[in-house]
Design a protein around this motif. Structure first.
Motif, mmCIF file in Angstrom:
data_model
loop_
_atom_site.group_PDB
_atom_site.id
_atom_site.type_symbol
_atom_site.label_atom_id
_atom_site.label_comp_id
_atom_site.label_asym_id
_atom_site.label_seq_id
_atom_site.Cartn_x
_atom_site.Cartn_y
_atom_site.Cartn_z
ATOM 1 N N SER A 57 -19.101 -8.504 27.933
ATOM 2 C CA SER A 57 -17.861 -7.870 27.489
ATOM 3 C C SER A 57 -17.696 -6.439 27.982
ATOM 4 O O SER A 57 -16.572 -5.983 28.203
ATOM 5 C CB SER A 57 -17.780 -7.885 25.959
ATOM 6 O OG SER A 57 -18.843 -7.133 25.391
ATOM 7 N N HIS A 58 -18.803 -5.689 28.152
ATOM 8 C CA HIS A 58 -18.708 -4.283 28.501
ATOM 9 C C HIS A 58 -19.767 -3.869 29.512
ATOM 10 O O HIS A 58 -20.843 -4.480 29.585
ATOM 11 C CB HIS A 58 -18.880 -3.395 27.258
ATOM 12 C CG HIS A 58 -17.738 -3.419 26.306
ATOM 13 N ND1 HIS A 58 -17.580 -4.414 25.370
ATOM 14 C CD2 HIS A 58 -16.688 -2.567 26.131
ATOM 15 C CE1 HIS A 58 -16.485 -4.179 24.654
ATOM 16 N NE2 HIS A 58 -15.937 -3.072 25.096
ATOM 17 N N GLN A 59 -19.435 -2.853 30.256
ATOM 18 C CA GLN A 59 -20.429 -2.127 31.036
ATOM 19 C C GLN A 59 -20.803 -0.891 30.227
ATOM 20 O O GLN A 59 -19.927 -0.194 29.712
ATOM 21 C CB GLN A 59 -19.844 -1.708 32.386
ATOM 22 C CG GLN A 59 -20.772 -0.840 33.221
ATOM 23 C CD GLN A 59 -20.127 -0.439 34.527
ATOM 24 O OE1 GLN A 59 -19.751 -1.287 35.326
ATOM 25 N NE2 GLN A 59 -19.984 0.856 34.743
ATOM 26 N N VAL A 60 -22.106 -0.612 30.085
ATOM 27 C CA VAL A 60 -22.574 0.483 29.244
ATOM 28 C C VAL A 60 -23.348 1.487 30.094
ATOM 29 O O VAL A 60 -24.273 1.121 30.823
ATOM 30 C CB VAL A 60 -23.483 -0.032 28.102
ATOM 31 C CG1 VAL A 60 -23.877 1.125 27.186
ATOM 32 C CG2 VAL A 60 -22.788 -1.128 27.312
ATOM 33 N N GLU A 61 -22.968 2.744 29.984
ATOM 34 C CA GLU A 61 -23.694 3.828 30.641
ATOM 35 C C GLU A 61 -24.260 4.742 29.560
ATOM 36 O O GLU A 61 -23.505 5.250 28.725
ATOM 37 C CB GLU A 61 -22.764 4.632 31.551
ATOM 38 C CG GLU A 61 -23.465 5.762 32.285
ATOM 39 C CD GLU A 61 -22.537 6.522 33.212
ATOM 40 O OE1 GLU A 61 -22.919 7.618 33.662
ATOM 41 O OE2 GLU A 61 -21.421 6.010 33.480
ATOM 42 N N PHE A 62 -25.583 4.906 29.551
ATOM 43 C CA PHE A 62 -26.194 5.695 28.480
ATOM 44 C C PHE A 62 -26.992 6.864 29.044
ATOM 45 O O PHE A 62 -27.604 6.773 30.109
ATOM 46 C CB PHE A 62 -27.080 4.814 27.591
ATOM 47 C CG PHE A 62 -28.281 4.221 28.280
ATOM 48 C CD1 PHE A 62 -29.527 4.838 28.192
ATOM 49 C CD2 PHE A 62 -28.180 3.032 28.990
ATOM 50 C CE1 PHE A 62 -30.643 4.294 28.806
ATOM 51 C CE2 PHE A 62 -29.294 2.475 29.610
ATOM 52 C CZ PHE A 62 -30.525 3.110 29.528
ATOM 53 N N THR A 63 -26.953 7.967 28.313
ATOM 54 C CA THR A 63 -27.659 9.194 28.691
ATOM 55 C C THR A 63 -28.093 9.916 27.421
ATOM 56 O O THR A 63 -27.640 9.592 26.312
ATOM 57 C CB THR A 63 -26.755 10.148 29.496
ATOM 58 O OG1 THR A 63 -25.620 10.503 28.686
ATOM 59 C CG2 THR A 63 -26.277 9.506 30.778
ATOM 60 N N ARG A 64 -28.948 10.902 27.592
ATOM 61 C CA ARG A 64 -29.235 11.835 26.507
ATOM 62 C C ARG A 64 -28.010 12.737 26.339
ATOM 63 O O ARG A 64 -27.351 13.102 27.313
ATOM 64 C CB ARG A 64 -30.453 12.693 26.838
ATOM 65 C CG ARG A 64 -31.761 11.959 26.769
ATOM 66 C CD ARG A 64 -32.209 11.759 25.343
ATOM 67 N NE ARG A 64 -33.627 11.476 25.245
ATOM 68 C CZ ARG A 64 -34.244 11.186 24.118
ATOM 69 N NH1 ARG A 64 -33.550 11.149 22.988
ATOM 70 N NH2 ARG A 64 -35.538 10.944 24.099
ATOM 71 N N GLU A 65 -27.701 13.084 25.095
ATOM 72 C CA GLU A 65 -26.533 13.924 24.846
ATOM 73 C C GLU A 65 -26.661 15.284 25.518
ATOM 74 O O GLU A 65 -25.665 15.865 25.965
ATOM 75 C CB GLU A 65 -26.319 14.106 23.337
ATOM 76 C CG GLU A 65 -25.717 12.894 22.645
ATOM 77 C CD GLU A 65 -25.239 13.212 21.243
ATOM 78 O OE1 GLU A 65 -24.116 13.754 21.108
ATOM 79 O OE2 GLU A 65 -25.984 12.941 20.279
ATOM 80 N N ASP A 66 -27.887 15.809 25.607
ATOM 81 C CA ASP A 66 -28.079 17.121 26.213
ATOM 82 C C ASP A 66 -28.388 17.032 27.709
ATOM 83 O O ASP A 66 -28.660 18.034 28.364
ATOM 84 C CB ASP A 66 -29.193 17.890 25.499
ATOM 85 C CG ASP A 66 -30.538 17.160 25.558
ATOM 86 O OD1 ASP A 66 -30.616 16.091 26.198
ATOM 87 O OD2 ASP A 66 -31.508 17.652 24.942
ATOM 88 N N GLY A 67 -28.339 15.816 28.256
ATOM 89 C CA GLY A 67 -28.591 15.630 29.679
ATOM 90 C C GLY A 67 -30.045 15.647 30.076
ATOM 91 O O GLY A 67 -30.367 15.622 31.273
ATOM 92 N N SER A 68 -30.965 15.674 29.110
ATOM 93 C CA SER A 68 -32.394 15.735 29.427
ATOM 94 C C SER A 68 -32.905 14.380 29.913
ATOM 95 O O SER A 68 -32.266 13.342 29.730
ATOM 96 C CB SER A 68 -33.183 16.182 28.196
ATOM 97 O OG SER A 68 -33.019 15.260 27.125
#
Length: 218
Positions: A41-52
């Motif tokens: 259903s979706h493509q998901v892109e995940f990261t740390r909120e602070d970019g670490s």
């Protein structure tokens, strides 16, 4: 707003950020369902909120908790698949070609209002905070497991009723007795004991009544 299946949305909590883009959106990479009974259903892109940076183990832990949350919302098993992560140089540092635990597609039957899909964003933060607590984490894993297993095509109507009852009682027990520490332990024990007796005694009463009826007919 409609169902989350048709929406693009962002989940943020506990230091992580996950951007969901519907596969119907032109910005998403093309994807086809693995089978007619399953959907991507979706493509998901995940990261740390602070970019670490994060390790592979931290990514796997995040994705496992994300899958648990999505399964809780949808009322059946939902998981990520074909996961890849890149390092600061742009090189692929993590790949997962398999899928987690997924259920055949059916309409949502979970805890969200399907007509207000944005509520998924409001629920994600508190859900993640509960998962940080060991006892809540164990309870939520058990609750989601029983709820997903309460599928009539798997266990039948009777089995589904028993599993749903167990799910709601387990949820109520943890909220009222473990979390709020209300003095309801003895009440729960008496209620469960009575129900157990009724479930065990019920077939005996029916059998006894049937025997009496057979004797009268003779």
């Amino acid at each position: 707003m409609g169902s989350p299946e048709q929406l693009g949305f962002t989940l943020k909590a506990c230091g992580w950020r996950a951007q969901f883009t519907p596969v119907s959106d032109k910005r998403a990479a093309s994807a086809k369902p693995m089978h007619d009974r399953y959907r991507i259903s979706h493509q998901v892109e995940f990261t740390r909120e602070d970019g670490s940076l994060f390790t592979a183990a931290e990514a796997e832990d995040f994705l496992a908790k994300l899958s648990l949350f999505l399964s809780f919302c949808h009322g059946q098993w939902v998981a990520t698949s074909f996961t890849a992560a890149v390092n600061p140089s742009g090189e692929v540092a993590l790949e997962q070609w398999g899928t987690g635990r997924v259920s055949p597609w059916r309409e949502p039957s979970g805890w969200l209002d399907e007509h207000h899909g944005d509520s998924i964003c409001q629920l994600y933060g508190p859900f993640c905070e509960k998962l940080q607590d060991k006892s809540w984490g164990e309870a939520l894993n058990l609750i989601v497991y029983w709820f997903a297993r309460a599928e009539t095509n798997i266990v039948g109507p009777d089995g589904a009723c028993i599993l749903l009852q167990a799910t709601l009682e387990r949820f109520a027990w943890h909220v009222l007795v473990r979390d709020r520490q209300d003095d309801l332990r003895e009440t729960f024990q008496r209620t469960n004991g009575k129900r157990s007796f009724e479930m065990n005694a019920g077939p005996m009463v029916m059998c006894s009544h049937r025997r009496k009826t057979e004797r009268r007919c003779r």
